[in-house]
Design a protein around this motif. Sequence first.
Motif, short mmCIF file in Angstrom:
data_model
loop_
_atom_site.label_atom_id
_atom_site.label_comp_id
_atom_site.label_asym_id
_atom_site.label_seq_id
_atom_site.Cartn_x
_atom_site.Cartn_y
_atom_site.Cartn_z
N ASN A 93 0.81 -1.22 0.00
CA ASN A 93 0.00 0.00 0.00
C ASN A 93 0.84 1.26 0.00
O ASN A 93 0.45 2.26 -0.60
CB ASN A 93 -0.94 -0.01 1.21
N MET A 94 1.98 1.22 0.67
CA MET A 94 2.80 2.42 0.73
C MET A 94 3.43 2.71 -0.63
O MET A 94 3.54 3.87 -1.03
CB MET A 94 3.89 2.26 1.79
N THR A 95 3.85 1.66 -1.34
CA THR A 95 4.39 1.87 -2.68
C THR A 95 3.35 2.52 -3.57
O THR A 95 3.61 3.50 -4.27
CB THR A 95 4.81 0.53 -3.31
N SER A 96 2.15 1.99 -3.51
CA SER A 96 1.06 2.55 -4.31
C SER A 96 0.73 3.97 -3.88
O SER A 96 0.55 4.86 -4.71
CB SER A 96 -0.18 1.65 -4.18
N SER A 97 0.67 4.21 -2.57
CA SER A 97 0.23 5.52 -2.09
C SER A 97 1.25 6.61 -2.37
O SER A 97 0.88 7.74 -2.71
CB SER A 97 -0.07 5.45 -0.59
N LEU A 113 3.55 -1.08 -7.33
CA LEU A 113 3.92 -0.19 -8.43
C LEU A 113 2.93 -0.28 -9.58
O LEU A 113 2.56 0.72 -10.19
CB LEU A 113 5.33 -0.53 -8.93
N GLY A 114 2.50 -1.52 -9.88
CA GLY A 114 1.50 -1.69 -10.94
C GLY A 114 0.23 -0.91 -10.62
O GLY A 114 -0.35 -0.25 -11.49
N SER A 115 -0.19 -0.96 -9.37
CA SER A 115 -1.39 -0.23 -8.96
C SER A 115 -1.16 1.28 -9.04
O SER A 115 -2.05 2.03 -9.46
CB SER A 115 -1.76 -0.63 -7.53
N ALA A 116 0.02 1.74 -8.65
CA ALA A 116 0.32 3.17 -8.69
C ALA A 116 0.29 3.71 -10.11
O ALA A 116 -0.16 4.84 -10.35
CB ALA A 116 1.69 3.42 -8.06
N VAL A 117 0.77 2.93 -11.06
CA VAL A 117 0.76 3.35 -12.46
C VAL A 117 -0.66 3.34 -13.02
O VAL A 117 -1.06 4.23 -13.77
CB VAL A 117 1.68 2.44 -13.31
N PHE A 118 -1.44 2.34 -12.63
CA PHE A 118 -2.79 2.16 -13.21
C PHE A 118 -3.77 3.24 -12.77
O PHE A 118 -4.49 3.81 -13.59
CB PHE A 118 -3.35 0.78 -12.85
N HIS A 119 -3.85 3.52 -11.47
CA HIS A 119 -4.98 4.27 -10.95
C HIS A 119 -5.13 5.69 -11.50
O HIS A 119 -6.25 6.09 -11.86
CB HIS A 119 -4.93 4.31 -9.42
N ILE A 152 -6.30 10.90 -3.32
CA ILE A 152 -7.37 10.27 -2.57
C ILE A 152 -7.31 8.74 -2.66
O ILE A 152 -7.29 8.05 -1.65
CB ILE A 152 -8.75 10.78 -3.06
N VAL A 153 -7.27 8.20 -3.87
CA VAL A 153 -7.21 6.74 -4.01
C VAL A 153 -5.83 6.24 -3.63
O VAL A 153 -5.68 5.14 -3.10
CB VAL A 153 -7.56 6.31 -5.46
N GLY A 154 -4.81 7.04 -3.89
CA GLY A 154 -3.45 6.61 -3.62
C GLY A 154 -2.96 7.00 -2.25
O GLY A 154 -2.93 6.19 -1.34
N LEU A 155 -2.63 8.28 -2.09
CA LEU A 155 -1.96 8.72 -0.86
C LEU A 155 -2.84 8.50 0.37
O LEU A 155 -2.44 7.82 1.32
CB LEU A 155 -1.57 10.19 -0.97
N ALA A 156 -4.05 9.06 0.37
CA ALA A 156 -4.88 9.00 1.57
C ALA A 156 -5.31 7.57 1.88
O ALA A 156 -5.17 7.09 3.00
CB ALA A 156 -6.10 9.90 1.39
N PHE A 157 -5.85 6.88 0.87
CA PHE A 157 -6.31 5.51 1.11
C PHE A 157 -5.13 4.58 1.38
O PHE A 157 -5.18 3.70 2.23
CB PHE A 157 -7.12 5.00 -0.08
N GLY A 158 -4.03 4.82 0.66
CA GLY A 158 -2.86 3.97 0.84
C GLY A 158 -2.19 4.13 2.19
O GLY A 158 -1.41 3.27 2.60
N MET A 159 -2.50 5.22 2.89
CA MET A 159 -1.90 5.40 4.21
C MET A 159 -2.41 4.36 5.20
O MET A 159 -1.91 4.25 6.32
CB MET A 159 -2.18 6.80 4.75
N ALA A 198 -1.70 -0.79 8.96
CA ALA A 198 -1.46 -2.23 8.96
C ALA A 198 -0.24 -2.60 9.78
O ALA A 198 -0.24 -3.58 10.53
CB ALA A 198 -1.31 -2.72 7.51
N VAL A 199 0.83 -1.80 9.66
CA VAL A 199 2.05 -2.07 10.43
C VAL A 199 1.79 -1.88 11.92
O VAL A 199 2.13 -2.73 12.75
CB VAL A 199 3.19 -1.15 9.96
#
Length: 399
Positions: free
Chosen positions: A57-61, A112-118, A344-351, A356-357
Amino acid sequence: MSKINTQYTTYGVLFAISGGHFINDSIQSVVPAMFPILEKSLDLSYSQLGWIAFMLNMTSSIMQPVFGAAADVKPRPYFLPFAMVLSTAGVIGYALAPNFLLVLLAALFIGLGSAVFHPEGSRVAFMAAGSKRGLAQSIYQMGGNGGQSLAPVFTALLFVPFGQIGALLFTAVTLAGIFLLYNVSIWYKKQMINTGTSHNKSGKDSSLSIPNAMKLAILLLILFVFARSWYSAAITNFYQFYLIEGYGFSIQKAQFYLFAFLGAGVAGTFFGGPLADRFGRKNVLLFSMIGAVPFTLMLPHLPEFAVLPVLIITGFIILSSFSVAVVYAQELLPGKVGMASGLIVGLAFGMGALGAVLFGMMADSFGIRSVMLLAGALPLLGVIAVFLPSDAKLRSQQL
């Protein structure tokens, strides 16, 4: 309004990009779906499982706002199939990884795949929306949340009988995703040519004219989604263990309950857009968190017979604002569709990765019940929505 928006709603493209979103997030859901298997096969602790979720999630966010800002300056249609190539590499690595560190690396590729796609996917949904932006975003986000909701099904039907190697089955899904998104990217490129948006200078310049009040509103919206994502992280990554330890559920039964929560969230995501069109985006945002509070607080204390209905109600309410928050952000940042999606979909939601940690560490130190008790109070932070600009103020900004 951004000039890349079209007059008519292109439903074929909307459902196609929603299908791509479904596949992308299905691959993401493979990561937590494997947790009960990895916990035993690789002898991982709750903290290590939390770090795997963090890597994903952090990579994506972190990267989504970067790719989103780049897409606002110069859209890149072929990033869509390329994103699925990265996810393919990640899911193969996840299936074959023999230790914790290689599992982390595989999660990195999927993230990374998710970060590129969204960001590019959100741009396609925006371009195909016409005048129905709320409905279009609901269709698009419904695909993503539908993919995420399948994690418990994957666990029960694939990973319990086949183990970690079962993840290789998803390469067939990602190959289909590459083909689907390649065709969407062709439409995307034609739209850019037809509307003259191969270099979106308006998006680049608009960042200079964002009022301070709107910047504050974006910050509040990020905090709002941050709180919601922490609750989602607790349920998605750890609630299955609470059911197993607290109620004596089997892995399969725990996955069914988790699927009920996520499936209800898919329905909430779809209906949230039309509800926001009727009752206002700010009102739906506020209700999605404050309205869920009684149910999230009671969830850790329920007898078994009451768990399932409360999970379903909670999932529907708390995820009803998923698509609404994205559209709200796009209206706060007119002309910056990719960045709004990334934030929103990346940074905020990915936080939720941080959650989780921390939840994993808390579970190791104080038990899984402590995680559920803390998570139940998080939706109280939804009161932040009271301080967001009204829908009327947003509309006046568009004029």
